[in-house]
Design a protein around this motif. Structure first.
Motif, PDB file in Angstrom:
ATOM      1  N   SER A  63       0.801  -1.221   0.000  1.00 38.40           N
ATOM      2  CA  SER A  63       0.000   0.000   0.000  1.00 38.40           C
ATOM      3  C   SER A  63       0.836   1.275   0.000  1.00 38.40           C
ATOM      4  O   SER A  63       0.333   2.346  -0.352  1.00 38.40           O
ATOM      5  CB  SER A  63      -0.949   0.008   1.200  1.00 38.40           C
ATOM      6  OG  SER A  63      -0.221  -0.023   2.418  1.00 38.40           O
ATOM      7  N   LYS A  87      -2.300  10.001   0.889  1.00 39.06           N
ATOM      8  CA  LYS A  87      -3.705   9.807   0.583  1.00 39.06           C
ATOM      9  C   LYS A  87      -4.507   9.818   1.890  1.00 39.06           C
ATOM     10  O   LYS A  87      -3.956   9.512   2.950  1.00 39.06           O
ATOM     11  CB  LYS A  87      -3.905   8.451  -0.102  1.00 39.06           C
ATOM     12  CG  LYS A  87      -3.069   8.235  -1.339  1.00 39.06           C
ATOM     13  CD  LYS A  87      -3.251   6.819  -1.871  1.00 39.06           C
ATOM     14  CE  LYS A  87      -2.388   6.568  -3.093  1.00 39.06           C
ATOM     15  NZ  LYS A  87      -2.555   5.184  -3.607  1.00 39.06           N
ATOM     16  N   GLU A  89      -6.394   7.687   3.013  1.00 44.24           N
ATOM     17  CA  GLU A  89      -6.328   6.366   3.649  1.00 44.24           C
ATOM     18  C   GLU A  89      -5.017   6.114   4.388  1.00 44.24           C
ATOM     19  O   GLU A  89      -4.865   5.093   5.061  1.00 44.24           O
ATOM     20  CB  GLU A  89      -6.571   5.243   2.631  1.00 44.24           C
ATOM     21  CG  GLU A  89      -5.725   5.333   1.395  1.00 44.24           C
ATOM     22  CD  GLU A  89      -6.456   6.011   0.240  1.00 44.24           C
ATOM     23  OE1 GLU A  89      -7.139   7.043   0.460  1.00 44.24           O
ATOM     24  OE2 GLU A  89      -6.322   5.496  -0.900  1.00 44.24           O
ATOM     25  N   ASP A  90      -4.062   7.035   4.273  1.00 41.33           N
ATOM     26  CA  ASP A  90      -2.831   6.939   5.067  1.00 41.33           C
ATOM     27  C   ASP A  90      -3.025   7.500   6.479  1.00 41.33           C
ATOM     28  O   ASP A  90      -2.119   7.391   7.317  1.00 41.33           O
ATOM     29  CB  ASP A  90      -1.687   7.691   4.386  1.00 41.33           C
ATOM     30  CG  ASP A  90      -1.274   7.073   3.071  1.00 41.33           C
ATOM     31  OD1 ASP A  90      -1.041   7.844   2.112  1.00 41.33           O
ATOM     32  OD2 ASP A  90      -1.181   5.833   2.996  1.00 41.33           O
TER      33      ASP A  90
END
Length: 127
Positions: A63, A87, A89-90
């Motif tokens: 990822s 991002k 999602e990080d």
């Protein structure tokens, strides 16, 4: 007593960058490698990246591969995580940790081989 202190977290917009640092102290201790993990509420702590201290060999989760870079400074007893192209999602609390001994191929991605952990630093990526 090994102490790990993370720093460098914060709030950044998507596409931006941050560099995390983890300084190790506490005298002489066995260190085969160091790693970064991250955790969001309600989920397990997941592997991000690791580095073998002597050789500098690196390992990344799929990822973050190509976006994050782990490095170390022997003189400063510090490991870094350069995070680019961030991002949403990080977003997570990022932890550094120490692996005292080599426990075989592929072991650096497993939480249970790490013996010492920092307190974590929050990274928030806004969209």
């Amino acid at each position: 007593q090994v102490q790990l202190v993370e720093s460098g977290g914060g709030l950044v917009q998507a596409g931006g960058s941050l560099r995390l640092s983890c300084a190790a102290s506490g005298g002489t201790f066995s260190r085969y490698g160091m790693g970064w993990f991250r955790q969001v509420p309600g989920k397990e702590r997941e592997f991000v990246a690791a580095i073998i201290w002597s050789s500098g060999s690196m390992q990344y989760s799929d990822s973050v591969k190509g976006r994050f870079t782990i490095s170390r400074d022997n003189a400063k007893n510090t490991v870094y995580l350069q995070m680019n192209s961030l991002k949403p999602e990080d977003t997570a609390v990022y932890y550094c940790a120490v692996v005292p001994f080599n426990q075989g191929m592929g072991s650096l991605s497993r939480r249970n081989v790490y013996s010492y952990w920092g307190q974590g630093t929050q990274v928030t990526v806004s969209s």
